[in-house]
Write a protein that holds these residues in place. Structure first.
Motif, PDB file in Angstrom:
ATOM      1  N   TRP A 156     -14.679  98.641  79.691  1.00 16.72           N
ATOM      2  CA  TRP A 156     -16.058  98.600  80.172  1.00 16.72           C
ATOM      3  C   TRP A 156     -16.238  97.469  81.162  1.00 16.72           C
ATOM      4  N   HIS A 170     -22.307 100.234  76.131  1.00 24.98           N
ATOM      5  CA  HIS A 170     -22.296 101.488  75.361  1.00 24.98           C
ATOM      6  C   HIS A 170     -23.304 101.332  74.214  1.00 24.98           C
ATOM      7  N   SER A 172     -22.600 101.734  71.145  1.00 27.96           N
ATOM      8  CA  SER A 172     -21.879 101.405  69.909  1.00 27.96           C
ATOM      9  C   SER A 172     -22.353 100.125  69.189  1.00 27.96           C
ATOM     10  N   GLN A 175     -24.348 100.560  66.152  1.00 25.54           N
ATOM     11  CA  GLN A 175     -23.731 100.877  64.851  1.00 25.54           C
ATOM     12  C   GLN A 175     -23.861  99.695  63.899  1.00 25.54           C
ATOM     13  N   ARG A 197     -23.160  99.628  83.313  1.00 24.69           N
ATOM     14  CA  ARG A 197     -21.794  99.234  83.642  1.00 24.69           C
ATOM     15  C   ARG A 197     -21.701  98.789  85.092  1.00 24.69           C
ATOM     16  N   GLN A 211     -26.646 107.107  76.787  1.00 19.30           N
ATOM     17  CA  GLN A 211     -25.695 107.604  75.791  1.00 19.30           C
ATOM     18  C   GLN A 211     -26.456 107.934  74.522  1.00 19.30           C
ATOM     19  N   GLU A 213     -25.319 107.653  70.576  1.00 20.47           N
ATOM     20  CA  GLU A 213     -24.307 107.288  69.603  1.00 20.47           C
ATOM     21  C   GLU A 213     -24.632 108.045  68.325  1.00 20.47           C
ATOM     22  N   PHE A 251     -10.013 103.941  70.607  1.00 16.60           N
ATOM     23  CA  PHE A 251     -11.128 102.990  70.743  1.00 16.60           C
ATOM     24  C   PHE A 251     -10.883 101.918  69.691  1.00 16.60           C
ATOM     25  N   PHE A 253     -12.897 100.427  67.876  1.00 15.64           N
ATOM     26  CA  PHE A 253     -13.836 100.480  66.747  1.00 15.64           C
ATOM     27  C   PHE A 253     -13.723 101.752  65.919  1.00 15.64           C
ATOM     28  N   THR A 254     -12.783 102.628  66.260  1.00 11.03           N
ATOM     29  CA  THR A 254     -12.549 103.817  65.432  1.00 11.03           C
ATOM     30  C   THR A 254     -11.047 103.957  65.172  1.00 11.03           C
ATOM     31  N   GLY A 285     -16.578 110.673  73.036  1.00 12.38           N
ATOM     32  CA  GLY A 285     -15.537 109.890  72.385  1.00 12.38           C
ATOM     33  C   GLY A 285     -15.959 109.759  70.929  1.00 12.38           C
ATOM     34  N   ALA A 286     -14.998 109.740  70.030  1.00 14.69           N
ATOM     35  CA  ALA A 286     -15.380 109.728  68.613  1.00 14.69           C
ATOM     36  C   ALA A 286     -14.228 109.229  67.751  1.00 14.69           C
ATOM     37  N   GLY A 287     -14.492 109.142  66.457  1.00  8.59           N
ATOM     38  CA  GLY A 287     -13.434 108.751  65.538  1.00  8.59           C
ATOM     39  C   GLY A 287     -14.009 108.342  64.197  1.00  8.59           C
ATOM     40  N   ALA A 308     -18.057 108.140  63.817  1.00  8.56           N
ATOM     41  CA  ALA A 308     -18.961 107.767  64.909  1.00  8.56           C
ATOM     42  C   ALA A 308     -18.572 108.549  66.147  1.00  8.56           C
ATOM     43  N   PHE A 309     -19.554 108.756  66.980  1.00 10.24           N
ATOM     44  CA  PHE A 309     -19.256 109.383  68.282  1.00 10.24           C
ATOM     45  C   PHE A 309     -20.215 108.810  69.320  1.00 10.24           C
ATOM     46  N   GLY A 310     -19.827 108.964  70.570  1.00 14.89           N
ATOM     47  CA  GLY A 310     -20.706 108.526  71.649  1.00 14.89           C
ATOM     48  C   GLY A 310     -20.575 109.490  72.800  1.00 14.89           C
TER      49      GLY A 310
HETATM   50  N1  PHE Z   1     -18.572 103.669  72.874  1.00 16.20           N
HETATM   51  C1  PHE Z   1     -17.574 104.570  73.423  1.00 16.20           C
HETATM   52  C2  PHE Z   1     -17.739 104.597  74.937  1.00 16.20           C
HETATM   53  O1  PHE Z   1     -18.757 104.217  75.440  1.00 16.20           O
HETATM   54  C3  PHE Z   1     -17.696 105.951  72.870  1.00 16.20           C
HETATM   55  C4  PHE Z   1     -17.453 106.021  71.394  1.00 16.20           C
HETATM   56  C5  PHE Z   1     -18.502 105.885  70.513  1.00 16.20           C
HETATM   57  C6  PHE Z   1     -16.177 106.238  70.904  1.00 16.20           C
HETATM   58  C7  PHE Z   1     -18.273 105.964  69.156  1.00 16.20           C
HETATM   59  C8  PHE Z   1     -15.938 106.315  69.546  1.00 16.20           C
HETATM   60  C9  PHE Z   1     -16.986 106.172  68.681  1.00 16.20           C
HETATM   61  O2  PHE Z   1     -16.885 104.984  75.642  1.00 16.20           O
END
Ligand code: PHE
Length: 341
Positions: A156, A170, A172, A175, A197, A211, A213, A251, A253-254, A285-287, A308-310
């Motif tokens: 980022w 993001h 995130s 969270q 960004r 976004q 989340e 990522f 965080f996942t 993106g997720a995990g 989580a996903f974003g």
């Molecule tokens: N925060 C990540 C991004 O901006 C996306 C993401 C969110 C990935 C949550 C995994 C879990 O690219």
């Protein structure tokens, strides 16, 4: 002497005929019939005449005065009437003119897309949680398992307010906020909002975008829950025939992390310019929430798990509405914005 009176009457009458508004009429009245008006003075001058001339002159002067007064009154009536008519005409509404269309505002396409997404996730029991746009480095990175100097921060390009405060890159960091706010409850939340960004603005990227989340934390949450949730979302948003693919990714965080791909809505997977001939479109993106992140939110990773996903809202809106340039969203061109109902 009486000849003077005749001349005066003629002159006054001729001038009166020329008078075309109330102001000019008043001036005329002062000139002839006012206290120092010519007619008034003429009537008063009788006393200075030789006695023999007085009766004839006085009679005529009074007649002239009477006639001019009557003419004045008549003219006054006519001009007043004209004034009223003029005012009415000025205020008149021409009912045959075409109507003026009121300019009705609309919701911005990003807002409309966000609302569709809220609808889909709230039906699955997710609540909407608002989190801040100005974040600390701690929330944006550190608590998401990216210590200072961690190379993953390069994912980022960040706007720094100062060395500890950033514009969130993001959603995130939300969270951590939502976990700290709800511990020890299970969580199902979506966190929408603007992200920033420090990037070159291009057809595909803006320095400000939205976004959403997603975060679910519970006692028995597995990757299957993440997959089911994403599949349901994609089918609600893009049609019941959609297929998803979960591709390995990373990522901090996942763990594990995935990239969520959807079969191309234009070609159905055959390959076209929209999917760059891969047949797939990346939508999120997720995990599974990383144990470190769970712990930072207050949840013991030995007891709790989560996914989580974003996803980028403009990207979703672009796919859905076949928009080719993200810059349209924020350039405030009504020709673009007016197309979304
Ligand atoms: N925060 C990540 C991004 O901006 C996306 C993401 C969110 C990935 C949550 C995994 C879990 O690219």
């Amino acid at each position: 002497m009486t000849a003077d009176l005749h001349e005066l009457e003629q002159r006054a009458s001729a001038e009166l005929a020329q008078v075309s508004d109330l102001q000019a009429l008043e001036q005329w009245r002062l000139r002839y019939l006012g206290k120092k008006g010519e007619v008034t003075l003429a009537v008063r001058s009788v006393g200075q005449l030789p006695p023999a001339e007085r009766p004839a002159y006085g009679k005529l002067a009074n007649e002239v005065k009477g006639r001019l007064e009557a003419a004045y009154e008549a003219r006054l009536e006519v001009l007043k009437q004209e004034e009223v008519e003029r005012a009415l005409r000025a205020a008149a509404v021409d009912v045959t003119l075409p109507g003026r269309r009121p300019a009705v505002g609309r919701l911005h396409p990003s807002t409309q897309t966000l609302r569709e997404i809220y609808h889909i996730f709230t039906q699955m029991g997710f609540q909407i949680y608002r989190s801040r746009e100005v974040e600390t480095d701690e929330y944006n990175f550190e608590l998401l398992n990216m210590p200072p100097h961690h190379p993953a921060r390069d994912m980022w390009d960040t706007f720094y307010i100062n060395k500890d405060v950033v514009m969130r890159t993001h959603t995130s960091p939300g969270q951590i906020h939502v976990m700290r706010a709800y511990y020890p409850e299970p969580i199902r939340a979506i966190l929408p909002g603007k992200c920033y960004r420090y990037e070159q603005v291009t057809v595909r990227s803006e320095h400000m975008f939205h976004q959403v989340e997603g975060l679910a934390v519970g006692k028995h949450i597995t990757m299957a829950d993440l997959k089911g949730t994403m599949i349901h979302f994609a089918r609600q948003m893009f049609g019941p025939e959609r297929k998803l693919r979960f591709r390995c990714s990373h990522f901090p965080f996942t763990e594990p992390s995935v990239e969520v791909d959807m079969d191309c809505i234009l070609c159905g997977g055959k390959g076209c310019s929209l999917c760059k001939h891969t047949g797939w479109l990346e939508i999120a993106g997720a995990g599974m929430v990383h144990p470190v992140v769970l712990r930072n939110g207050g949840y013991d990773p030995n007891e709790w798990s989560g996914f989580a996903f974003g996803m980028g809202i403009e990207r979703i809106a672009m796919l859905k509405n076949h928009i080719e340039d993200i810059r349209y969203f924020f350039s405030n061109d009504l020709r673009f914005l007016g197309q979304f109902h």
